[in-house]
Design a protein around this motif. Structure first.
Motif, mmCIF file in Angstrom:
data_model
loop_
_atom_site.group_PDB
_atom_site.id
_atom_site.type_symbol
_atom_site.label_atom_id
_atom_site.label_comp_id
_atom_site.label_asym_id
_atom_site.label_seq_id
_atom_site.Cartn_x
_atom_site.Cartn_y
_atom_site.Cartn_z
ATOM 1 N N HIS A 32 0.813 -1.214 0.000
ATOM 2 C CA HIS A 32 0.000 0.000 0.000
ATOM 3 C C HIS A 32 0.846 1.264 0.000
ATOM 4 O O HIS A 32 0.640 2.167 -0.794
ATOM 5 C CB HIS A 32 -0.962 0.014 1.191
ATOM 6 C CG HIS A 32 -1.758 1.267 1.277
ATOM 7 N ND1 HIS A 32 -1.323 2.358 1.988
ATOM 8 C CD2 HIS A 32 -2.924 1.619 0.705
ATOM 9 C CE1 HIS A 32 -2.213 3.329 1.856
ATOM 10 N NE2 HIS A 32 -3.193 2.910 1.090
ATOM 11 N N ASP A 33 1.794 1.349 0.910
ATOM 12 C CA ASP A 33 2.596 2.568 1.064
ATOM 13 C C ASP A 33 3.936 2.414 0.366
ATOM 14 O O ASP A 33 4.720 1.548 0.712
ATOM 15 C CB ASP A 33 2.834 2.863 2.548
ATOM 16 C CG ASP A 33 1.533 3.078 3.284
ATOM 17 O OD1 ASP A 33 0.774 3.960 2.860
ATOM 18 O OD2 ASP A 33 1.261 2.356 4.247
ATOM 19 N N HIS A 65 0.481 -6.336 1.386
ATOM 20 C CA HIS A 65 1.263 -6.139 2.605
ATOM 21 C C HIS A 65 1.503 -4.651 2.794
ATOM 22 O O HIS A 65 1.621 -3.901 1.827
ATOM 23 C CB HIS A 65 2.572 -6.930 2.577
ATOM 24 C CG HIS A 65 3.508 -6.533 1.490
ATOM 25 N ND1 HIS A 65 4.577 -5.698 1.701
ATOM 26 C CD2 HIS A 65 3.544 -6.869 0.175
ATOM 27 C CE1 HIS A 65 5.239 -5.537 0.566
ATOM 28 N NE2 HIS A 65 4.628 -6.227 -0.376
ATOM 29 N N SER A 66 1.512 -4.232 4.041
ATOM 30 C CA SER A 66 1.687 -2.820 4.337
ATOM 31 C C SER A 66 1.922 -2.647 5.828
ATOM 32 O O SER A 66 1.414 -3.425 6.640
ATOM 33 C CB SER A 66 0.430 -2.038 3.933
ATOM 34 O OG SER A 66 0.569 -0.680 4.265
ATOM 35 N N ALA A 67 2.657 -1.632 6.166
ATOM 36 C CA ALA A 67 2.805 -1.251 7.565
ATOM 37 C C ALA A 67 1.609 -0.404 7.998
ATOM 38 O O ALA A 67 1.514 -0.013 9.150
ATOM 39 C CB ALA A 67 4.106 -0.473 7.764
ATOM 40 N N ASN A 68 0.704 -0.150 7.068
ATOM 41 C CA ASN A 68 -0.483 0.665 7.313
ATOM 42 C C ASN A 68 -1.721 -0.238 7.221
ATOM 43 O O ASN A 68 -2.247 -0.457 6.134
ATOM 44 C CB ASN A 68 -0.537 1.781 6.264
ATOM 45 C CG ASN A 68 -1.779 2.639 6.358
ATOM 46 O OD1 ASN A 68 -2.758 2.287 7.000
ATOM 47 N ND2 ASN A 68 -1.743 3.770 5.687
ATOM 48 N N VAL A 86 -7.920 -12.179 -2.479
ATOM 49 C CA VAL A 86 -6.979 -11.262 -1.840
ATOM 50 C C VAL A 86 -6.602 -11.787 -0.464
ATOM 51 O O VAL A 86 -7.467 -12.186 0.316
ATOM 52 C CB VAL A 86 -7.579 -9.842 -1.707
ATOM 53 C CG1 VAL A 86 -6.554 -8.882 -1.122
ATOM 54 C CG2 VAL A 86 -8.084 -9.341 -3.051
ATOM 55 N N ARG A 87 -5.322 -11.758 -0.184
ATOM 56 C CA ARG A 87 -4.793 -12.199 1.110
ATOM 57 C C ARG A 87 -4.000 -11.063 1.729
ATOM 58 O O ARG A 87 -3.326 -10.311 1.021
ATOM 59 C CB ARG A 87 -3.903 -13.415 0.915
ATOM 60 C CG ARG A 87 -4.666 -14.556 0.260
ATOM 61 C CD ARG A 87 -3.774 -15.628 -0.244
ATOM 62 N NE ARG A 87 -4.592 -16.587 -1.003
ATOM 63 C CZ ARG A 87 -4.104 -17.589 -1.660
ATOM 64 N NH1 ARG A 87 -2.798 -17.789 -1.673
ATOM 65 N NH2 ARG A 87 -4.897 -18.404 -2.317
ATOM 66 N N VAL A 88 -4.072 -10.951 3.035
ATOM 67 C CA VAL A 88 -3.352 -9.898 3.746
ATOM 68 C C VAL A 88 -2.092 -10.490 4.360
ATOM 69 O O VAL A 88 -2.154 -11.493 5.064
ATOM 70 C CB VAL A 88 -4.226 -9.270 4.852
ATOM 71 C CG1 VAL A 88 -3.457 -8.199 5.604
ATOM 72 C CG2 VAL A 88 -5.502 -8.706 4.251
ATOM 73 N N ALA A 89 -0.966 -9.878 4.067
ATOM 74 C CA ALA A 89 0.310 -10.347 4.598
ATOM 75 C C ALA A 89 0.893 -9.348 5.588
ATOM 76 O O ALA A 89 2.041 -9.473 5.980
ATOM 77 C CB ALA A 89 1.289 -10.587 3.450
ATOM 78 N N SER A 90 0.123 -8.354 6.009
ATOM 79 C CA SER A 90 0.629 -7.344 6.946
ATOM 80 C C SER A 90 1.085 -8.006 8.230
ATOM 81 O O SER A 90 0.387 -8.842 8.791
ATOM 82 C CB SER A 90 -0.455 -6.315 7.257
ATOM 83 O OG SER A 90 -0.795 -5.611 6.099
ATOM 84 N N GLY A 96 9.315 -9.718 5.513
ATOM 85 C CA GLY A 96 10.306 -8.863 6.162
ATOM 86 C C GLY A 96 9.866 -8.170 7.432
ATOM 87 O O GLY A 96 10.583 -7.354 7.970
ATOM 88 N N TYR A 97 8.684 -8.481 7.933
ATOM 89 C CA TYR A 97 8.233 -7.893 9.190
ATOM 90 C C TYR A 97 8.736 -8.749 10.335
ATOM 91 O O TYR A 97 8.718 -9.971 10.258
ATOM 92 C CB TYR A 97 6.716 -7.800 9.257
ATOM 93 C CG TYR A 97 6.118 -6.847 8.258
ATOM 94 C CD1 TYR A 97 6.129 -5.488 8.487
ATOM 95 C CD2 TYR A 97 5.570 -7.312 7.067
ATOM 96 C CE1 TYR A 97 5.596 -4.601 7.567
ATOM 97 C CE2 TYR A 97 5.039 -6.448 6.133
ATOM 98 C CZ TYR A 97 5.053 -5.097 6.389
ATOM 99 O OH TYR A 97 4.533 -4.239 5.479
ATOM 100 N N PRO A 98 9.183 -8.140 11.426
ATOM 101 C CA PRO A 98 9.632 -8.932 12.566
ATOM 102 C C PRO A 98 8.481 -9.769 13.109
ATOM 103 O O PRO A 98 7.365 -9.306 13.193
ATOM 104 C CB PRO A 98 10.073 -7.892 13.589
ATOM 105 C CG PRO A 98 10.018 -6.571 12.922
ATOM 106 C CD PRO A 98 9.292 -6.716 11.641
ATOM 107 N N GLY A 99 8.766 -10.981 13.453
ATOM 108 C CA GLY A 99 7.705 -11.868 13.908
ATOM 109 C C GLY A 99 7.691 -12.166 15.322
ATOM 110 O O GLY A 99 8.318 -12.143 16.216
#
Length: 99
Positions: A32-33, A65-68, A86-90, A96-99
């Motif tokens: 998104h961003d 995927h998005s940080a927003n 559609v799938r959300v990977a946020s 690459g997001y810390p888990g």
């Protein structure tokens, strides 16, 4: 797999997507961003317009995927409206997001 929109150029994502107009994409990843005021909305609008005109892109799954989270939710809602899977990977460690 193709990533559309990375690189922060509004038109680059639309141009890249157009190259796949008549080919199947198993996965399409959208962020998104893109930095600054740049978002993936121009690409979303191309996908929406194609579906509205009865010529949807042949895409297996769209991964957002998005940080927003609010921005990602709007993309998901718009594309699901037109029948995209559609799938959300946020927040996913896979992108690459810390888990």
């Amino acid at each position: 797999m193709s990533t559309v929109g990375s690189g922060g150029e509004r038109r680059a994502g639309v141009l890249l997507l157009d190259r796949y107009r008549h080919r199947r994409l198993e996965q399409l990843w959208l962020d998104h961003d893109l930095g600054g005021d740049d978002t993936i909305w121009p690409v979303v609008e191309v996908l929406e317009r194609a579906a509205f005109e009865g010529r949807p892109f042949d895409i297996g799954a769209v991964n957002v995927h998005s940080a927003n989270p609010a921005g990602a939710a709007k993309v998901v809602q718009a594309l699901r409206h037109w029948g995209h899977d559609v799938r959300v990977a946020s927040g996913s460690g896979e992108v690459g997001y810390p888990g």
